[in-house]
Scaffold this motif. Sequence first.
Motif, PDB file in Angstrom:
ATOM      1  N   VAL A  46      32.117  -7.569  34.632  1.00  0.00           N
ATOM      2  CA  VAL A  46      32.119  -6.176  34.166  1.00  0.00           C
ATOM      3  C   VAL A  46      32.888  -6.108  32.855  1.00  0.00           C
ATOM      4  CG1 VAL A  46      33.015  -3.859  34.623  1.00  0.00           C
ATOM      5  CG2 VAL A  46      31.837  -5.102  36.433  1.00  0.00           C
ATOM      6  N   PHE A  47      32.329  -5.379  31.886  1.00  0.00           N
ATOM      7  CA  PHE A  47      32.964  -5.228  30.578  1.00  0.00           C
ATOM      8  C   PHE A  47      33.110  -3.739  30.253  1.00  0.00           C
ATOM      9  CE2 PHE A  47      30.885  -9.322  30.528  1.00  0.00           C
ATOM     10  CZ  PHE A  47      31.800 -10.160  29.888  1.00  0.00           C
ATOM     11  N   PRO A  48      34.318  -3.297  29.912  1.00  0.00           N
ATOM     12  CA  PRO A  48      34.452  -1.923  29.417  1.00  0.00           C
ATOM     13  C   PRO A  48      33.711  -1.806  28.089  1.00  0.00           C
ATOM     14  CG  PRO A  48      36.597  -2.900  29.945  1.00  0.00           C
ATOM     15  CD  PRO A  48      35.603  -4.012  29.949  1.00  0.00           C
ATOM     16  N   GLY A  49      32.858  -0.812  27.960  1.00  0.00           N
ATOM     17  CA  GLY A  49      32.052  -0.688  26.748  1.00  0.00           C
ATOM     18  C   GLY A  49      30.601  -1.002  27.038  1.00  0.00           C
ATOM     19  N   LEU A  50      29.861  -1.346  25.998  1.00  0.00           N
ATOM     20  CA  LEU A  50      28.418  -1.527  26.112  1.00  0.00           C
ATOM     21  C   LEU A  50      27.989  -2.857  25.508  1.00  0.00           C
ATOM     22  CD1 LEU A  50      25.943   0.097  27.122  1.00  0.00           C
ATOM     23  CD2 LEU A  50      25.689   0.957  24.788  1.00  0.00           C
ATOM     24  N   LEU A  51      27.131  -3.574  26.213  1.00  0.00           N
ATOM     25  CA  LEU A  51      26.526  -4.799  25.682  1.00  0.00           C
ATOM     26  C   LEU A  51      25.053  -4.536  25.412  1.00  0.00           C
ATOM     27  CD1 LEU A  51      28.959  -6.015  27.689  1.00  0.00           C
ATOM     28  CD2 LEU A  51      27.942  -8.121  26.874  1.00  0.00           C
ATOM     29  N   VAL A  52      24.611  -4.893  24.212  1.00  0.00           N
ATOM     30  CA  VAL A  52      23.249  -4.617  23.777  1.00  0.00           C
ATOM     31  C   VAL A  52      22.523  -5.930  23.540  1.00  0.00           C
ATOM     32  CG1 VAL A  52      21.837  -3.454  22.056  1.00  0.00           C
ATOM     33  CG2 VAL A  52      24.040  -2.490  22.688  1.00  0.00           C
ATOM     34  N   ASP A  53      21.344  -6.047  24.106  1.00  0.00           N
ATOM     35  CA  ASP A  53      20.548  -7.262  23.962  1.00  0.00           C
ATOM     36  C   ASP A  53      19.977  -7.331  22.544  1.00  0.00           C
ATOM     37  OD1 ASP A  53      19.165  -9.530  24.456  1.00  0.00           O
ATOM     38  OD2 ASP A  53      17.613  -8.616  25.698  1.00  0.00           O
ATOM     39  N   MET A  54      20.257  -8.437  21.839  1.00  0.00           N
ATOM     40  CA  MET A  54      19.756  -8.625  20.475  1.00  0.00           C
ATOM     41  C   MET A  54      19.241 -10.051  20.323  1.00  0.00           C
ATOM     42  SD  MET A  54      22.568  -6.622  18.190  1.00  0.00           S
ATOM     43  CE  MET A  54      21.613  -6.919  16.733  1.00  0.00           C
ATOM     44  N   PRO A  55      18.067 -10.356  20.857  1.00  0.00           N
ATOM     45  CA  PRO A  55      17.610 -11.744  20.858  1.00  0.00           C
ATOM     46  C   PRO A  55      17.154 -12.276  19.514  1.00  0.00           C
ATOM     47  CG  PRO A  55      15.946 -10.288  21.790  1.00  0.00           C
ATOM     48  CD  PRO A  55      17.157  -9.449  21.546  1.00  0.00           C
ATOM     49  N   ASP A  56      16.663 -11.411  18.609  1.00  0.00           N
ATOM     50  CA  ASP A  56      16.010 -11.901  17.393  1.00  0.00           C
ATOM     51  C   ASP A  56      16.916 -11.936  16.168  1.00  0.00           C
ATOM     52  OD1 ASP A  56      13.620 -12.177  18.798  1.00  0.00           O
ATOM     53  OD2 ASP A  56      13.104 -10.078  18.449  1.00  0.00           O
ATOM     54  N   VAL A  57      17.773 -10.957  16.026  1.00  0.00           N
ATOM     55  CA  VAL A  57      18.478 -10.805  14.758  1.00  0.00           C
ATOM     56  C   VAL A  57      19.963 -11.140  14.844  1.00  0.00           C
ATOM     57  CG1 VAL A  57      16.874  -9.046  13.988  1.00  0.00           C
ATOM     58  CG2 VAL A  57      18.908  -8.354  15.238  1.00  0.00           C
ATOM     59  N   ILE A  58      20.387 -11.652  15.970  1.00  0.00           N
ATOM     60  CA  ILE A  58      21.818 -11.859  16.154  1.00  0.00           C
ATOM     61  C   ILE A  58      22.386 -12.858  15.150  1.00  0.00           C
ATOM     62  CG2 ILE A  58      21.678 -13.743  17.832  1.00  0.00           C
ATOM     63  CD1 ILE A  58      23.981 -10.731  18.151  1.00  0.00           C
ATOM     64  N   CYS A  59      21.595 -13.847  14.775  1.00  0.00           N
ATOM     65  CA  CYS A  59      22.098 -14.890  13.876  1.00  0.00           C
ATOM     66  C   CYS A  59      22.396 -14.354  12.487  1.00  0.00           C
ATOM     67  CB  CYS A  59      21.104 -16.038  13.778  1.00  0.00           C
ATOM     68  SG  CYS A  59      20.859 -16.893  15.349  1.00  0.00           S
ATOM     69  N   SER A  60      21.718 -13.274  12.094  1.00  0.00           N
ATOM     70  CA  SER A  60      21.910 -12.752  10.742  1.00  0.00           C
ATOM     71  C   SER A  60      23.019 -11.717  10.657  1.00  0.00           C
ATOM     72  CB  SER A  60      20.595 -12.136  10.242  1.00  0.00           C
ATOM     73  OG  SER A  60      20.196 -11.073  11.081  1.00  0.00           O
ATOM     74  N   ILE A  61      23.662 -11.430  11.785  1.00  0.00           N
ATOM     75  CA  ILE A  61      24.751 -10.445  11.764  1.00  0.00           C
ATOM     76  C   ILE A  61      26.040 -11.138  11.340  1.00  0.00           C
ATOM     77  CG2 ILE A  61      26.145  -8.918  13.190  1.00  0.00           C
ATOM     78  CD1 ILE A  61      23.742  -8.331  14.861  1.00  0.00           C
ATOM     79  N   LYS A  62      26.645 -10.625  10.282  1.00  0.00           N
ATOM     80  CA  LYS A  62      27.859 -11.244   9.745  1.00  0.00           C
ATOM     81  C   LYS A  62      29.068 -10.450  10.210  1.00  0.00           C
ATOM     82  CE  LYS A  62      25.318 -12.760   5.634  1.00  0.00           C
ATOM     83  NZ  LYS A  62      25.220 -12.694   4.173  1.00  0.00           N
ATOM     84  N   LEU A  63      29.475 -10.695  11.453  1.00  0.00           N
ATOM     85  CA  LEU A  63      30.571  -9.919  12.014  1.00  0.00           C
ATOM     86  C   LEU A  63      31.893 -10.210  11.317  1.00  0.00           C
ATOM     87  CD1 LEU A  63      29.800 -10.074  15.848  1.00  0.00           C
ATOM     88  CD2 LEU A  63      29.189  -8.318  14.197  1.00  0.00           C
TER      89      LEU A  63
END
Length: 515
Positions: free
Chosen positions: A161-178
């Motif tokens: 269980v995680f407080p907050g929200l997890l969003v499925d991002m299968p295609d574009v996750i690699c291009s996210i520059k966190l």
Amino acid sequence: MVTTSTSSVLLSNISSSQPFINLIKTSILNHVSRFSDCGLFAAILCLVLIDQAKQSGLRGNVAIRINKHLLDLCTSYLHREDCGCKVQLDFCSSQNLITLALSIISSKPACALSDPEALHISKLAVQAFLLTVPCDTPSKVSLGKIVTVSIEGQSVLDSAVFPGLLVDMPDVICSIKLEHVDSNPLRMVLFSVSLAGDLSELGDGIIEMHPGTDPDLQILDQLLELGKQVVKDKVKLLVCQKVIHPVLQQFLRCHDVVVIERLGLSLMEPLAQLTGAQPVATLHTTIPPKTYGQVRDLSIKQFGSKTMLYLYPVGEPMICTMILCHRNETMLSELKVACQKTEHVLRLTLREPSALLGGGCTETHLAVYIRNKSNNEVKDAASVLGCSQTEYLRGVEAFCQSLAYVAEALEHDGRNSLIDLTHGHHWTLPANMSLAQKEDSLGSCGCGLVESSPKEKWSYLNTKYPEFSPAPLCTNTAVQPRVLDSFLAKLNALEVAVETANLALDIRYIVQDVN
């Protein structure tokens, strides 16, 4: 074929051309839809009450009146402070809540959980439930929401269980520059309108175009203007319920804005509640500052083959995500339903912070109480109900035997059911052992609150035994019940079972269109 141990799923998949069967089925389904638990209890009790009334030889109207009277005695007793089969829930400790959750999860064999797995899921269910309950108590309490994400092929013990929200991002996750996301908290914007650039998806409004202008380019320019405002307002996360135009996505990512598209309708409300954002439903005006929301941070989580973006809440988390894992799709689907039912039952404790003893002990205890009380008021009750004292006692016996039968129905491995003649709790004896051969100790009763003793007297359930008034339990806080049932769910199931049985007993004719 349907594999399930959940009454709502089972009954929904049963079809019958018999109006009598459909009447009972609809009644039980209505109960389960409102309370999520005790559907099997209601169904068995209803059917046994009908059968016992027929076997007793009582006239239908007499059996109905006696059943109503005894139901009133039951509900009155269950609401009393000194009720011997009720436990008060203390929200300062999660132990009884976990026991309540475990009792529900463990009653679903189609989930195929080991004991450690069932306990792990039960603890997660309580943790998730408590995260949705606000710590502050304003005049109007608003509960949060649990979002469930299913992961097939992983161990049940990987569930979390995680407080907050997890969003499925299968295609574009690699291009996210966190690593470029450094402001804290992060401003975000939420769109319910499509950002794909399709004319049909733009919603209400007027688009002015000069002759010879390409409408696609015009709309793209408008989308890019929107993107420029987002960047100017220092938005770090843009979420869209629908599709986002690839050019707009590229523009935003070049300016270090995290982009999530195709969120879906089901996650819009939880995300708005988590972030405080107001969904933007038009592209024809600038984005009002009041529509922006916030998240505390972003990170990437990996669960098996799923890569997800984790949105951390700002302040008290009212939204949480439960990651449910199981070995195959069928078990996972059943586990998800069981957890949803458990969440509903836990929420019922906020209305009534109490539970009933499980393991058949509430049924046997109630049977003893009703039999004892009724025998002490035979003359007055028979007079009020307009029946003879013999009829009244036959009706009481049929009612009490029906309750005891429900307790017996909990056993699936051939064990014999016993009742102790002190507290009226339910016990089991191995099938190859008689009461005379039993060892000095039978361990503990069905609910786990009463330990056996050599001086205890026993009787087989649903056999003749001396009438007695159930003694109150010792208030030993070190001993906690092992099995608990939802108070509100079981109380309503009891009422539904008796009322449906009475309705069935009152049926004289069935008119059916066979064409």
